[in-house]
Design a protein around this motif. Structure first.
Motif, PDB file in Angstrom:
ATOM      1  N   THR A   4       0.828  -1.211   0.000  1.00 13.32           N
ATOM      2  CA  THR A   4       0.000   0.000   0.000  1.00 13.32           C
ATOM      3  C   THR A   4       0.862   1.261   0.000  1.00 13.32           C
ATOM      4  O   THR A   4       0.609   2.213  -0.754  1.00 13.32           O
ATOM      5  CB  THR A   4      -0.928  -0.009   1.222  1.00 13.32           C
ATOM      6  N   LEU A   5       1.876   1.257   0.857  1.00 17.36           N
ATOM      7  CA  LEU A   5       2.767   2.425   0.904  1.00 17.36           C
ATOM      8  C   LEU A   5       3.524   2.593  -0.409  1.00 17.36           C
ATOM      9  O   LEU A   5       3.717   3.723  -0.886  1.00 17.36           O
ATOM     10  CB  LEU A   5       3.749   2.277   2.068  1.00 17.36           C
ATOM     11  N   ALA A   6       3.958   1.472  -0.991  1.00 16.07           N
ATOM     12  CA  ALA A   6       4.685   1.556  -2.252  1.00 16.07           C
ATOM     13  C   ALA A   6       3.808   2.133  -3.356  1.00 16.07           C
ATOM     14  O   ALA A   6       4.239   2.990  -4.140  1.00 16.07           O
ATOM     15  CB  ALA A   6       5.208   0.178  -2.647  1.00 16.07           C
ATOM     16  N   ALA A   7       2.558   1.661  -3.420  1.00 14.86           N
ATOM     17  CA  ALA A   7       1.650   2.154  -4.455  1.00 14.86           C
ATOM     18  C   ALA A   7       1.331   3.639  -4.252  1.00 14.86           C
ATOM     19  O   ALA A   7       1.299   4.420  -5.213  1.00 14.86           O
ATOM     20  CB  ALA A   7       0.363   1.335  -4.450  1.00 14.86           C
ATOM     21  N   ALA A   8       1.087   4.031  -3.002  1.00 17.88           N
ATOM     22  CA  ALA A   8       0.775   5.439  -2.733  1.00 17.88           C
ATOM     23  C   ALA A   8       1.980   6.336  -3.027  1.00 17.88           C
ATOM     24  O   ALA A   8       1.837   7.415  -3.633  1.00 17.88           O
ATOM     25  CB  ALA A   8       0.335   5.603  -1.278  1.00 17.88           C
TER      26      ALA A   8
END
Length: 250
Positions: A204-208
């Motif tokens: 999630t953090l990588a995508a955001a």
């Protein structure tokens, strides 16, 4: 009359003499040909009691060994509940969402190529249409990245319910574990569940962050392009000279 008295006295003396000649009461008695020895009987009873105590001790040792074997068997008994396959499926689903990234994928070479072509290597001397097309492509990259981030976040949120159910099952299995192995396996599966949750959080953090990075890069490239377009706009217009009338004016 004196003679009978003398005979009675002699018989009494003989009886006393016989009684004095007899030995003390023997320790053995004979009943119908069987000799009974009280001392030997007591020793036999004591020996039998000691033998019985040894047998009882051996029985207790065997019982303790049986309990130990039963406990060892329980300690080696596997936990019937397992969430390994569901966890792997959820991690694989998150990976698929990341692999479905649009336009610029999660690949170092792909990122370098895209940035060299669309961001870092923007040719400001290109035609007006080329500049517009480049800006459109960069804007689409940003929009696609935000869409990808939303998909990954939705997948992570969907896994929360599965995590809640798995935690309940593992806690119940841990509390009712029959042995050390079952308790250890329940703990290991809880750690695996936490690892899957960390994987979802990382994705999630990588995508955001990917979406934010592409948006920042798009805005930086847009500023440089805007300055070039402004320069061209001003260069195409005739310069104003004070006191000079405009073409077609009076």
């Amino acid at each position: 009359m004196n003679r009978p008295i003398r005979n009675l006295a002699a018989a009494s003396a003989l009886a006393l003499a016989c009684t004095g000649a007899i030995a003390p009461v023997p320790v053995q008695a004979q009943f119908g040909g069987i000799v009974y020895d009280p001392t030997n009987y007591a020793q036999n009873v004591l020996t039998a009691a000691r033998t019985l105590e040894q047998i009882n001790n051996q029985i207790r040792m065997l019982q303790n060994q049986a309990r130990s074997l039963i406990n060892e068997a329980r300690n080696l008994e596997s936990l019937p509940q397992t969430i390994a396959q569901p966890l792997q499926d959820q991690i694989r689903q998150t990976q698929q969402l990341l692999q479905q990234a649009q336009r610029i994928a999660y690949d170092v070479q792909a990122v370098e190529t895209a940035f060299d072509r669309q961001y870092r290597g923007v040719t400001l001397g290109a035609s007006q249409q080329a500049l517009v097309d480049g800006a459109e492509a960069r804007w689409q990259n940003s929009v696609a990245a935000f869409e990808d981030a939303l998909k990954v976040q939705a997948g992570a949120v969907a896994n929360i319910e599965g995590s809640r159910s798995a935690i309940g099952e593992l806690l119940s299995a841990s509390q009712s574990a029959r042995g050390a192995l079952q308790a250890a396996q329940a703990g290991n599966q809880l750690l695996a569940l936490q690892a899957r949750q960390l994987a979802d959080l990382t994705a999630t953090l990588a995508a955001a962050n990917r979406a934010q990075a592409l948006d920042a890069a798009e805005r930086a490239a847009a500023k440089a392009q805007a300055r070039e377009q402004l320069r061209r706009f001003l260069a195409d217009r005739p310069r104003y000279v004070p006191g000079q009338s405009r073409p077609g004016g009076n």
